[in-house]
Scaffold this active site. Structure first.
Site, mmCIF file in Angstrom:
data_model
loop_
_atom_site.group_PDB
_atom_site.id
_atom_site.type_symbol
_atom_site.label_atom_id
_atom_site.label_comp_id
_atom_site.label_asym_id
_atom_site.label_seq_id
_atom_site.Cartn_x
_atom_site.Cartn_y
_atom_site.Cartn_z
ATOM 1 N N CYS A 79 0.856 -1.185 0.000
ATOM 2 C CA CYS A 79 0.000 0.000 0.000
ATOM 3 C C CYS A 79 0.889 1.231 0.000
ATOM 4 O O CYS A 79 1.884 1.282 0.728
ATOM 5 C CB CYS A 79 -0.890 -0.014 1.249
ATOM 6 N N HIS A 125 -9.126 -4.069 -1.402
ATOM 7 C CA HIS A 125 -8.100 -3.253 -0.744
ATOM 8 C C HIS A 125 -8.447 -1.770 -0.839
ATOM 9 O O HIS A 125 -8.420 -1.049 0.171
ATOM 10 C CB HIS A 125 -6.732 -3.530 -1.390
ATOM 11 N N GLU A 126 -8.782 -1.315 -2.039
ATOM 12 C CA GLU A 126 -9.051 0.120 -2.223
ATOM 13 C C GLU A 126 -10.310 0.550 -1.484
ATOM 14 O O GLU A 126 -10.344 1.614 -0.863
ATOM 15 C CB GLU A 126 -9.147 0.468 -3.708
ATOM 16 N N HIS A 160 -10.088 1.316 2.215
ATOM 17 C CA HIS A 160 -9.614 2.649 2.596
ATOM 18 C C HIS A 160 -10.775 3.593 2.886
ATOM 19 O O HIS A 160 -10.650 4.520 3.691
ATOM 20 C CB HIS A 160 -8.766 3.262 1.470
HETATM 21 NI NI NI Z 1 -3.723 0.957 -0.050
#
Ligand code: NI
Length: 177
Positions: free
Chosen positions: A100, A142-143, A146
């Site tokens: 990341c 993953h995105e 966030h």
């Molecule tokens: Ni990330």
């Protein structure tokens, strides 16, 4: 347009819940996305979420051409995804290595759903509705994490599988992402 500084783990802004985008196809939204694209390209990332540059909106971008850093990864189309909703298609999960841009120089082994549907909008408000699997599904999870203040180290099951990229993968040229 500009390359913006990427917040790093420890900055509490990365832990917040981001807000839905209300208005599409505005100059402000296009400018945000252009900055995110510039930033992701400058850092050779696979994806970026708006909160990583300090903007608490539910906007992510991602995409990978054939990349030597991800030799086993299928290409993922360059995508702008706003107000995403993820629906796993079944309970199957798989562990894979992630990095990341907000956790530079490190990698961790993270379980993710293998198959999912994601829905949202692009910058003009057009509907995006895709069913994906494997690496594409991993990147989206993953995105989108966030946007809910979740960084991948929080999902690592065994912290022995978390460390500096240079130590985990000696001799390999792997950049941050
Ligand atoms: Ni990330």
């Amino acid at each position: 347009m500009a390359v913006r500084p990427v917040l790093r783990m420890g900055d509490e802004r990365l832990l917040r819940i981001s807000q839905p985008v209300q208005r599409f196809d505005t100059p402000e939204l296009h400018a945000l996305i252009a900055d995110m694209q510039d930033t992701m390209q400058a850092l050779n990332g696979a994806g970026l979420a708006a909160p990583q540059i300090g903007v608490p909106l539910r906007v992510v971008i991602f995409g990978i051409e054939a990349n030597p850093r991800y030799p086993d990864a299928e290409p993922v189309p360059q995508t702008v995804l706003i107000n995403p909703v993820i629906t796993p298609l079944d309970a199957a999960m798989e562990e894979g290595w992630e990095g990341c841009l907000s956790v530079p120089g490190m990698r961790g082994l993270v379980p993710r759903y293998l198959r999912l549907r994601y829905q949202g909008c692009d910058a003009r408000g057009a509907v995006i509705d895709r069913t994906v699997e494997n690496f594409h599904a991993r990147v989206v999870q993953h995105e989108c994490d966030h946007l809910d203040g979740v960084l991948y180290p929080m999902r690592i099951l065994d912290l022995r599988n978390f460390g500096f990229t240079e130590e985990l993968f000696p001799g390999q040229k792997i950049e941050d992402d």
